[in-house]
Design an enzyme around this catalytic site. Structure first.
Site, PDB file in Angstrom:
ATOM      1  N   ASN A  37       0.641  -1.339   0.217  1.00  0.00           N
ATOM      2  CA  ASN A  37      -0.130   0.333  -0.233  1.00  0.00           C
ATOM      3  C   ASN A  37       0.871   0.715  -0.133  1.00  0.00           C
ATOM      4  OD1 ASN A  37       0.033   1.657   2.793  1.00  0.00           O
ATOM      5  ND2 ASN A  37      -0.474  -0.936   3.187  1.00  0.00           N
ATOM      6  N   HIS A 145      -1.445  -3.393  -6.377  1.00  0.00           N
ATOM      7  CA  HIS A 145      -1.328  -2.790  -4.781  1.00  0.00           C
ATOM      8  C   HIS A 145      -2.248  -3.387  -4.057  1.00  0.00           C
ATOM      9  CE1 HIS A 145      -2.668   0.000  -2.794  1.00  0.00           C
ATOM     10  NE2 HIS A 145      -3.362   0.320  -3.696  1.00  0.00           N
ATOM     11  N   CYS A 146      -2.164  -4.488  -2.722  1.00  0.00           N
ATOM     12  CA  CYS A 146      -3.050  -4.442  -1.781  1.00  0.00           C
ATOM     13  C   CYS A 146      -2.407  -3.922  -0.323  1.00  0.00           C
ATOM     14  CB  CYS A 146      -3.790  -5.986  -1.696  1.00  0.00           C
ATOM     15  SG  CYS A 146      -1.902  -6.833  -1.522  1.00  0.00           S
ATOM     16  N   ALA A 147      -2.392  -4.949   0.439  1.00  0.00           N
ATOM     17  CA  ALA A 147      -1.807  -4.356   1.947  1.00  0.00           C
ATOM     18  C   ALA A 147      -0.247  -4.576   1.826  1.00  0.00           C
ATOM     19  CB  ALA A 147      -2.765  -4.790   2.981  1.00  0.00           C
ATOM     20  N   THR A 153      -2.366  -9.166  -4.491  1.00  0.00           N
ATOM     21  CA  THR A 153      -1.164  -8.832  -5.872  1.00  0.00           C
ATOM     22  C   THR A 153      -0.410 -10.452  -6.466  1.00  0.00           C
ATOM     23  OG1 THR A 153      -1.193  -6.846  -4.340  1.00  0.00           O
ATOM     24  CG2 THR A 153       0.496  -7.297  -5.832  1.00  0.00           C
TER      25      THR A 153
END
Length: 257
Positions: A37, A145-147, A153
């Site tokens: 992130n 993206h993710c976290a 991802t």
């Protein structure tokens, strides 16, 4: 070949182009980026992202994750942002930890369970479909993206490389680049206090290492369930994500050199 791009406070940022394919062509560099992130991006990070020519950002995080850690943007930001507010049937990662004993085995089991269901969650199907549509038509680079930039991802990047004709061994090797040892300690140092402050959990180093890493077993689990359900990865891409022959041709025309 260096794939990781160092930022002050954006983890696991890397170019996942550059691989050879079955057609003899090569996935272009400078168009496909992935990361964790962007909530903690420094001003220098924002300037550097602004210089990448990003046409779209695909944010795979849940609504509560985006609220908890909102993305930072650079001055003059105009990229398309792909996200959704579709509710998941399963609890947020942080919520799932409350009231249970957390150790290395918990993180491993949680990861395997997550990869088993992730390809079929309604919110992922929507995001993955829109990702491929955007990727085919964007006039510039994208970042997905993710976290932590490793699971959601990792799965969509693996599927992308498959669509482009990258060999399965290279796909797994690219996925495992998340386990870059020079970055593991930094990610563990961030996650420990984050879990304490946001979840109220004190987690030992062995558990933190599993939590910030990926395993080939995870990706094998997801792809195995996909193949068992739809006959092949291509069957899933076509039947679930809408990546038909026409879209595949557009993706390859844009992303292969």
């Amino acid at each position: 070949m260096t794939r990781h791009i160092d930022f002050d406070a954006i983890e696991n940022f890397r170019d996942f182009g550059g691989y050879g394919t079955a057609s003899g062509r090569t996935v272009r560099r400078g168009l496909l980026y992935r990361s964790a992130n962007h909530a903690y991006a420094s001003e220098a990070d924002l300037r550097r992202m602004g210089e990448l020519g990003l046409a779209a950002i695909i944010d795979l995080r849940r609504t509560e994750e985006r609220t908890r850690e909102p993305s930072r943007r650079w001055q003059g930001f105009s990229a398309t942002v792909i996200e959704n507010d579709i509710r998941s049937e399963h609890p947020d990662w942080a919520e799932a930890m409350r009231g249970v004993e957390i150790d290395a085995q918990w993180f491993l089991d949680d990861g395997i369970g997550y990869y088993r269901r992730a390809p079929f969650e309604a919110r992922h199907i929507d995001l993955f479909n829109r990702y491929f549509q955007t990727l085919a038509g964007a006039e510039g680079a994208i970042v997905v993206h993710c976290a932590a930039g490793k699971d959601r991802t990792g799965l969509i990047c693996a599927l992308t490389l498959h669509v482009l004709g990258v060999d399965a061994d290279d796909i797994v090797a690219d996925y495992l680049l998340t386990n870059d040892e020079s970055r593991i300690a930094r990610k563990m140092a961030f996650l420990g206090p984050w879990l304490r402050d946001n979840v109220g959990k004190a987690v030992d180093e062995a558990a933190l290492r599993v939590a910030v890493s990926v395993s080939s077993t995870y990706l094998e689990t997801a792809l195995g369930v996909i193949c068992a359900t739809h006959g092949s990865i291509d069957g899933y891409l076509t039947e679930v994500l809408g990546v038909d022959a026409g879209l595949r041709d557009r993706l390859q025309a844009r992303l292969l050199a």
